[in-house]
Scaffold this active site. Structure first.
Site, PDB file in Angstrom:
ATOM      1  N   ASP A 117      46.049  39.676  41.093  1.00 28.64           N
ATOM      2  CA  ASP A 117      44.916  38.991  40.003  1.00 28.64           C
ATOM      3  C   ASP A 117      44.446  39.808  38.912  1.00 28.64           C
ATOM      4  OD1 ASP A 117      43.259  40.547  41.520  1.00 28.64           O
ATOM      5  OD2 ASP A 117      41.788  39.295  41.745  1.00 28.64           O
TER       6      ASP A 117
ATOM      7  N   SER B 190      37.369  39.741  37.819  1.00 32.87           N
ATOM      8  CA  SER B 190      38.499  39.293  38.817  1.00 32.87           C
ATOM      9  C   SER B 190      39.371  38.572  38.320  1.00 32.87           C
ATOM     10  CB  SER B 190      37.718  39.358  40.138  1.00 32.87           C
ATOM     11  OG  SER B 190      38.874  39.259  41.178  1.00 32.87           O
TER      12      SER B 190
ATOM     13  N   ASP C 126      42.135  41.963  38.352  1.00 31.38           N
ATOM     14  CA  ASP C 126      41.747  43.181  38.594  1.00 31.38           C
ATOM     15  C   ASP C 126      42.624  43.991  39.641  1.00 31.38           C
ATOM     16  OD1 ASP C 126      40.330  41.987  40.553  1.00 31.38           O
ATOM     17  OD2 ASP C 126      38.771  43.245  40.720  1.00 31.38           O
TER      18      ASP C 126
ATOM     19  N   ASP D 229      42.721  43.408  42.862  1.00 33.51           N
ATOM     20  CA  ASP D 229      42.274  43.476  44.308  1.00 33.51           C
ATOM     21  C   ASP D 229      42.759  42.439  45.208  1.00 33.51           C
ATOM     22  OD1 ASP D 229      40.596  41.509  43.423  1.00 33.51           O
ATOM     23  OD2 ASP D 229      38.662  42.651  43.841  1.00 33.51           O
TER      24      ASP D 229
END
Length: 446
Positions: A241, A102, A243, A245
């Site tokens: 960010d 992430s 990833d 989400d």
């Protein structure tokens, strides 16, 4: 969750090369997950990743483990976490696996799972996977082993899904938007979504090299986005960010719009349009101004533990639609089964276009309370939260704040830290109160 040996609140995560983010553990995890997830008879798993260099290694290791359990693997390549959740549902797979840490630096990585419904795995399933991790890996017979293939049109499918969350009668034509993809998994997705909806797009953070993910860019560092918005005289900026989400935004003037601001915009718009089902779920860290605003509007509001997993649990339990965290995890169950930065951004743009106003104008009337957060390290075996002097300090501050602020003390889930947070109308007073409590916590911790 506290009894888990390997799984945290969002899968397995750590520094690459240190247990458990090692190739041998990833093989075992693939086998254990494949064995459990294929019990339903569905032996198809999708695997996506972000742009970290270590993703190649973990992808190959997971592949070996999954195939040895008789599960067929379909690779998506670099794809946002919410895209894997959507495609898992779309392809009727048994599960989706995301290789990502992430918002963490490149030297970390992680492995997280989605169920066939596109939501986080139930606790019982994760517990069963953990149980198998402590057993010997046993391959299925050769003729029962899984196959590996690649889904080449995954990006296009997800782009169309994102666009479907924006009303067909509206357009982004005339808007200039800077989008910062953090050199992460949205680099080939987010700019195209916005362009295809009519926006003029200026890209930054879209040149991943395996080690620059989240580095001085993206939702965790907005300086580059603020500078680009001003340089290009753009209407606003998006930051995602690594990833995809999380979402943070920037107005044309450079003001940061965080997750709490986005929740305010979405809740206000949903109530105005008569589409607000139930209430809103925030977290223990959600700004006190949100709570006050919702109370004034008679919108039910509850706080979940920090973590989008817990926000989703509360939403599902209450059958509500909208929730999120100030860090930028925004969930709208009307559109997706998990938090999605691109879709959250499109909902903000929907509100802007419907009201024919700028992002700054959309925020008029909402000012967050000053919030001071102090981390205090404590030694193993000590429990500062049970100390009488700490309790007395908290009680004193709460009485002085009255209904114009709040105090929160909580232990970090990943480090030996007590997080002391105080909110109030006056920034200097809030800071003084936080220091007063932190001093007592520090005394009790040593």
């Amino acid at each position: 969750m506290s009894q888990r040996k390997y799984f945290g609140t969002d899968g397995v995560r750590g520094r690459v090369g240190d247990f458990p983010i090692t190739p041998d553990f990833a093989v075992k995890l693939g086998w254990a997950a494949g064995t459990v997830l294929s019990k339903s008879g569905n032996q198809r798993v999708l695997v996506g990743k972000d742009t970290r260099l270590s993703g190649y290694m973990l992808e190959s290791a997971l592949e070996a483990g999954l195939l040895s359990a008789g599960v067929s693997v379909e690779f998506l390549g670099p794809m946002p976490t919410p895209a894997v959740a959507y495609l898992t549902r779309n392809f009727r797979a048994a599960a989706g696996i995301v290789i990502s840490a992430s918002h963490n630096p490149y030297y970390d990585n992680g492995i997280k799972f989605f169920s066939d419904s596109g939501s986080k795995l139930p606790d019982a399933v994760e517990s069963e996977i953990e149980r198998l991790l402590d057993q010997e890996l046993v391959c299925v017979p050769s003729e029962q082993m899984g196959r590996a293939s690649r889904i080449d049109d995954a990006p296009g499918r997800y782009i169309e899904f994102c666009k479907s969350a924006f009303p067909s009668e509206l357009s982004l034509t005339g808007l200039s938007i800077v989008v910062d993809c953090a050199h992460g998994a949205t680099y080939h997705i987010a700019p195209d979504v916005l362009r295809e909806l009519g926006a003029q797009v200026i890209e930054i953070g879209t040149a991943p090299n395996g080690v620059n993910i989240n580095a001085n860019c993206g939702a965790t560092d907005l300086a580059a986005l603020q500078a680009a918005v001003k340089e290009h005289k753009a209407d606003l900026g998006f930051a995602l960010d690594g990833d995809g989400d999380r979402l943070m935004m920037v107005t044309a003037e450079g003001r940061i719009i965080d997750g709490d601001d986005v929740i305010y915009i979405l809740a206000r718009a949903a109530q105005q349009d008569g589409l607000l089902q139930g209430g809103i779920v925030g977290t223990l860290m959600s700004n006190f101004a949100l709570e006050k605003f919702f109370a004034e509007r008679n919108i039910p509001f509850v706080r979940a533990k920090v973590g989008d997993r817990y926000v989703m649990e509360e939403l599902v339990k209450r059958d509500w639609k909208i929730g999120g965290e100030n860090s930028g995890h925004i969930i709208n169950r009307q559109f997706h089964s998990t938090g999605d930065g691109i879709i959250a951004g499109l909902q903000v743009l929907t509100a802007m276009q419907r009201e024919q106003c700028s992002l700054a104008e959309l925020m008029k009337g909402f000012e967050k309370y000053p919030q001071t957060l102090i981390n205090v390290r404590f030694q193993a075996g000590s429990d500062p939260l049970s100390d009488e002097a700490v309790k007395a300090a908290v009680k004193d501050v709460e009485e002085r704040l009255g209904d114009e602020g709040r105090v929160l003390l909580r232990k970090s889930g990943t480090e030996p830290l007590i997080r002391v947070m105080v909110e109030g109308r006056d920034e200097q007073i809030t800071k003084s109160f936080a220091q007063q409590i932190a001093g007592e916590v520090e005394a009790a911790a040593n």
